[in-house]
Design a protein around this motif. Structure first.
Motif, PDB file in Angstrom:
ATOM      1  N   MET A 213       0.808  -1.209   0.000  1.00 34.53           N
ATOM      2  CA  MET A 213       0.000   0.000   0.000  1.00 34.53           C
ATOM      3  C   MET A 213       0.849   1.270   0.000  1.00 34.53           C
ATOM      4  O   MET A 213       0.456   2.291  -0.571  1.00 34.53           O
ATOM      5  CB  MET A 213      -0.925   0.009   1.222  1.00 34.53           C
ATOM      6  CG  MET A 213      -2.040  -1.027   1.157  1.00 34.53           C
ATOM      7  SD  MET A 213      -3.214  -0.679  -0.185  1.00 34.53           S
ATOM      8  CE  MET A 213      -3.916   0.864   0.399  1.00 34.53           C
ATOM      9  N   ARG A 214       2.020   1.225   0.629  1.00 33.98           N
ATOM     10  CA  ARG A 214       2.784   2.450   0.853  1.00 33.98           C
ATOM     11  C   ARG A 214       3.948   2.657  -0.109  1.00 33.98           C
ATOM     12  O   ARG A 214       4.499   3.757  -0.164  1.00 33.98           O
ATOM     13  CB  ARG A 214       3.302   2.471   2.299  1.00 33.98           C
ATOM     14  CG  ARG A 214       2.180   2.549   3.331  1.00 33.98           C
ATOM     15  CD  ARG A 214       2.701   2.544   4.758  1.00 33.98           C
ATOM     16  NE  ARG A 214       1.616   2.753   5.715  1.00 33.98           N
ATOM     17  CZ  ARG A 214       1.767   2.789   7.037  1.00 33.98           C
ATOM     18  NH1 ARG A 214       2.986   2.629   7.565  1.00 33.98           N
ATOM     19  NH2 ARG A 214       0.734   2.981   7.836  1.00 33.98           N
ATOM     20  N   ILE A 215       4.335   1.651  -0.858  1.00 33.35           N
ATOM     21  CA  ILE A 215       5.502   1.795  -1.733  1.00 33.35           C
ATOM     22  C   ILE A 215       5.270   2.849  -2.811  1.00 33.35           C
ATOM     23  O   ILE A 215       6.200   3.540  -3.239  1.00 33.35           O
ATOM     24  CB  ILE A 215       5.867   0.428  -2.378  1.00 33.35           C
ATOM     25  CG1 ILE A 215       7.218   0.511  -3.081  1.00 33.35           C
ATOM     26  CG2 ILE A 215       4.781  -0.034  -3.331  1.00 33.35           C
ATOM     27  CD1 ILE A 215       8.385   0.737  -2.165  1.00 33.35           C
ATOM     28  N   SER A 216       4.022   3.018  -3.217  1.00 33.98           N
ATOM     29  CA  SER A 216       3.727   4.012  -4.255  1.00 33.98           C
ATOM     30  C   SER A 216       3.934   5.445  -3.757  1.00 33.98           C
ATOM     31  O   SER A 216       4.105   6.365  -4.549  1.00 33.98           O
ATOM     32  CB  SER A 216       2.286   3.841  -4.757  1.00 33.98           C
ATOM     33  OG  SER A 216       1.369   4.008  -3.685  1.00 33.98           O
ATOM     34  N   ASP A 217       3.908   5.640  -2.436  1.00 35.06           N
ATOM     35  CA  ASP A 217       4.128   6.965  -1.851  1.00 35.06           C
ATOM     36  C   ASP A 217       5.580   7.197  -1.461  1.00 35.06           C
ATOM     37  O   ASP A 217       5.927   8.286  -0.994  1.00 35.06           O
ATOM     38  CB  ASP A 217       3.255   7.146  -0.599  1.00 35.06           C
ATOM     39  CG  ASP A 217       1.773   7.102  -0.908  1.00 35.06           C
ATOM     40  OD1 ASP A 217       1.387   7.650  -1.958  1.00 35.06           O
ATOM     41  OD2 ASP A 217       1.017   6.528  -0.102  1.00 35.06           O
ATOM     42  N   PHE A 218       6.414   6.189  -1.647  1.00 26.85           N
ATOM     43  CA  PHE A 218       7.778   6.256  -1.114  1.00 26.85           C
ATOM     44  C   PHE A 218       8.577   7.412  -1.710  1.00 26.85           C
ATOM     45  O   PHE A 218       9.224   8.172  -1.001  1.00 26.85           O
ATOM     46  CB  PHE A 218       8.489   4.915  -1.351  1.00 26.85           C
ATOM     47  CG  PHE A 218       9.831   4.805  -0.687  1.00 26.85           C
ATOM     48  CD1 PHE A 218      10.055   5.343   0.560  1.00 26.85           C
ATOM     49  CD2 PHE A 218      10.879   4.156  -1.313  1.00 26.85           C
ATOM     50  CE1 PHE A 218      11.292   5.233   1.191  1.00 26.85           C
ATOM     51  CE2 PHE A 218      12.119   4.041  -0.709  1.00 26.85           C
ATOM     52  CZ  PHE A 218      12.319   4.583   0.545  1.00 26.85           C
ATOM     53  N   ALA A 219       8.544   7.550  -3.022  1.00 27.37           N
ATOM     54  CA  ALA A 219       9.337   8.602  -3.664  1.00 27.37           C
ATOM     55  C   ALA A 219       8.881   9.980  -3.218  1.00 27.37           C
ATOM     56  O   ALA A 219       9.701  10.868  -2.933  1.00 27.37           O
ATOM     57  CB  ALA A 219       9.244   8.471  -5.183  1.00 27.37           C
ATOM     58  N   GLU A 220       7.573  10.188  -3.153  1.00 31.70           N
ATOM     59  CA  GLU A 220       7.041  11.480  -2.733  1.00 31.70           C
ATOM     60  C   GLU A 220       7.455  11.807  -1.301  1.00 31.70           C
ATOM     61  O   GLU A 220       7.898  12.925  -1.000  1.00 31.70           O
ATOM     62  CB  GLU A 220       5.519  11.469  -2.861  1.00 31.70           C
ATOM     63  CG  GLU A 220       4.880  12.816  -2.654  1.00 31.70           C
ATOM     64  CD  GLU A 220       3.387  12.784  -2.915  1.00 31.70           C
ATOM     65  OE1 GLU A 220       2.794  13.861  -2.983  1.00 31.70           O
ATOM     66  OE2 GLU A 220       2.819  11.678  -3.047  1.00 31.70           O
TER      67      GLU A 220
END
Length: 645
Positions: A213-220
């Motif tokens: 769930m959270r990997i997509s927000d990692f870069a941001e």
């Protein structure tokens, strides 16, 4: 004509509560998570809850949910629902540690302001370094605009190192924290970290809680929360780039590679070459259009056109081309601003360093076993548990005091004939020295020293005629001058003073043969003293006082009979109740006391019988246990202890 209030005779609330208990006139049942129901009256619920008011009397009240006799509440447990409904009827609620989290969530869901406020006040009153992170996570989710959230954030950030030691609770807090909450915490100017790599590690821990769930927000989050340019190049290459989460997420890898490339170029003195698409946009104030010409000589935006700007502790961001949203945190309100998906363009090569936090202790002044004033200054490094010599004071300072005003450290002391004020400075090649500053108008000894609202204060003491003084003077570093402030309510010497939340507390002391346990509070904004009802349990003079985690700690000293003390007391000014902490290992008066990284340090002091201490004790507030640390190189009493950078 006379208007009478009938509430005292009608007793509507007890009557309605009794009717509900007897099951009379109830017209709705609330089904909890477990499938069991709680009976109630629609009109009563609608009067206390905006949720029920909208459901029963709002525009959609004629829809199925508004007309049914049973309302499904699958997200509220039965025990919590019963407390909430009972609180509505009885207009009181009992909040304690075991139910406050559930009540906060439930009152937020059902929009019951009174209960929600009670929960926030309870949590705010009991805030400490132990529970601040959990309180912040809950407040971010259920009370984002409350003072609880902002205060918990500040305490959590300042106690970050100590919180990480409690791995179980730290991990639990990370599990419940949203993306916006973790970013706000990690980008805080007050975050207590030894190195920026720790921020990266915590962010990775947050993502690892729920990778899918959270990997997509990692870069941001990586761009917004971690100041990659503050991480050494070798650490970027050996730890960050090879981290499994970075390798798994292409955007994150691009972000780190951009920082790596910029650091490599800067290390060899080369400019960072940008494409025209990545050039920073500067607003032309005359035309109102964006100018794509980069600022020559400025490295602030070498790689990016987006990076969080931190001004006075608030996170503000530059606006970029619109696509996904990121959140700003301005006075507790979540605001959206659009930003680019080009992650590489959003890495800043010159991130501003975080605010500097105290990392060492300074022990300065005092007197030896021959009652001779000393010029000694020693620096304690908690990482190596060792003391090393600091720059000698320009003059002997018996019964010294100290405080910090922003990033300036001051030591005050002397005699009834002359009071010295020295500022600790760092010159070229990081060599430390003392600067002699203007003396206060009246020479005093055994005075209290503290700082508040950007000024240094000297409070009370004994004058040259050997008479206790009530005089208060404050020093403005910007003006370089002393100004007389409102006097103490009564003359005192051998007191100690401390600042908590920009209020000054003058504690204990003596006048003639009288020894006090009095506490007076000074508000610098209105220049007024107030004597508090909250008195210490023990009369004290020659004691040591400091603040930590929003609480006041008083250590040792002498009582009214002249007996030296080993007892320790603490008080949270919000509660106004003094309680005993674990005693010191020995009796000490005129000792040095300071807080550092969530721990109290006591150094030196007088043991009586001609014995002067060199020993040092440390109290861990999390465990409540005193430990012995490395002793001072020279035994001293009447010294001051100050935490500093």
């Amino acid at each position: 004509m006379t208007l009478y209030s009938l509430m005292q005779w009608m007793g509507s609330i007890p009557v309605l509560a009794r009717l509900r208990e007897e099951g009379k006139l109830v017209d709705v049942h609330l089904r909890a998570k477990e499938g069991l129901c709680v009976a109630a009256h629609r009109v009563v619920l609608a009067g206390a809850s905006r949720f029920f008011a909208a459901l029963f009397a709002g525009p959609c009240s004629d829809m199925k949910d508004g007309c049914t006799e049973t309302v499904e509440l699958p997200d509220v447990e039965l025990a919590t629902l019963e407390i909430l409904i009972d609180a509505i009827y009885r207009q009181e609620v009992q909040v304690h540690e075991s139910n406050v989290h559930a009540l906060l969530a439930g009152s937020n869901l059902l929009d019951i302001p009174a209960v929600h406020k009670a929960c926030c006040l309870f949590m705010q009153k009991s805030l400490s370094s132990k529970n601040a992170l959990t309180a912040y996570a809950l407040a971010s989710k259920y009370a984002p605009n409350s003072s609880l959230r902002s205060e918990a954030l500040l305490i959590a950030a300042r106690s970050f190192q100590a919180l990480r030691e409690d791995q179980e609770n730290f991990q639990t807090a990370l599990e419940s924290m949203s993306k916006h909450a973790i970013v706000e915490l990690l980008q805080s100017e007050h975050l207590d970290v030894e190195a920026e790599i720790e921020v990266f590690e915590v962010l990775c821990d947050w993502v690892s809680v729920d990778v899918e769930m959270r990997i997509s927000d990692f870069a941001e989050c990586l761009v917004c929360a971690v100041r990659l340019p503050l991480i050494p190049l070798e650490t970027i290459e050996s730890i960050v780039l090879v981290h499994p989460l970075v390798k798994r997420n292409p955007h994150s890898k691009e972000v780190v590679c951009a920082a790596q490339d910029g650091l490599q170029r800067r290390s060899v003195g080369k400019p960072f070459h940008q494409s025209s698409d990545a050039m920073p946009m500067e607003m032309n104030t005359e035309t109102g259009t964006e100018d794509q010409s980069p600022q020559v000589g400025s490295m602030e935006l070498e790689v990016c056109k987006f990076y969080p700007e931190r001004i006075q502790g608030k996170a503000q961001r530059k606006e970029c081309s619109a696509e996904p949203s990121i959140f700003e945190f301005e006075e507790g309100v979540h605001q959206q601003t659009s930003c680019s998906t080009n992650w590489v363009d959003r890495v800043c090569i010159d991130a501003n360093p975080r605010k500097r936090f105290a990392t060492v202790l300074l022990a300065a002044g005092g007197y030896d076993d021959g009652w001779r004033g000393v010029r000694l200054a020693e620096i304690y490094d908690p990482l190596t548990n060792s003391w090393h010599p600091g720059p000698a004071l320009p003059a002997d300072l018996a019964f010294a005091g100290s405080s910090s005003v922003y990033d300036q450290n001051f030591v005050v002391g002397g005699s009834t004939f002359k009071t010295h004020v020295f500022a600790y400075r760092t010159g070229s090649q990081r060599l430390a020295y003392w600067e002699n500053l203007a003396a206060p108008k009246a020479a005093r000894v055994h005075a209290g020293i503290t700082s508040a609202a950007g000024a240094l204060y000297i409070i009370g003491g004994r004058s040259g005629s050997n008479v206790e003084s009530s005089l208060v003077e404050r020093y403005d570093p910007a003006l370089g001058a002393w100004i007389t402030a409102e006097s103490l309510p009564s003359p005192r010497s051998s007191l100690d003073v401390v600042t908590v939340r920009e209020k000054i507390y003058a504690i204990g002391g003596q006048a003639g043969r009288s020894t006090f346990r009095t506490v007076d509070m000074y508000d610098p904004t209105i220049d007024t003293w107030t004597t508090l009802q909250a008195r210490m349990n023990t009369t004290r003079k020659y004691h040591a006082t400091c603040a930590c985690d929003g609480r006041i700690f008083v250590v040792g000293g002498k009582d009214a009979a002249g007996q030296r003390l080993s007892s320790v007391e603490s008080m949270d000014p919000r509660e106004g109740i003094w309680k005993y902490e674990r005693d010191l290992s020995c009796q000490r008066s005129s000792a040095g006391l300071a807080a550092l990284s969530g721990k109290l340090f006591v150094a030196g002091g007088n043991a009586g019988g001609g014995t002067i201490h060199s020993s040092v004790e440390e109290l861990c507030l999390r465990t409540g246990v005193w430990s012995t640390r490395a002793p001072l190189n020279s035994a001293r009493s009447g010294l001051t202890l100050l935490s500093m950078h």
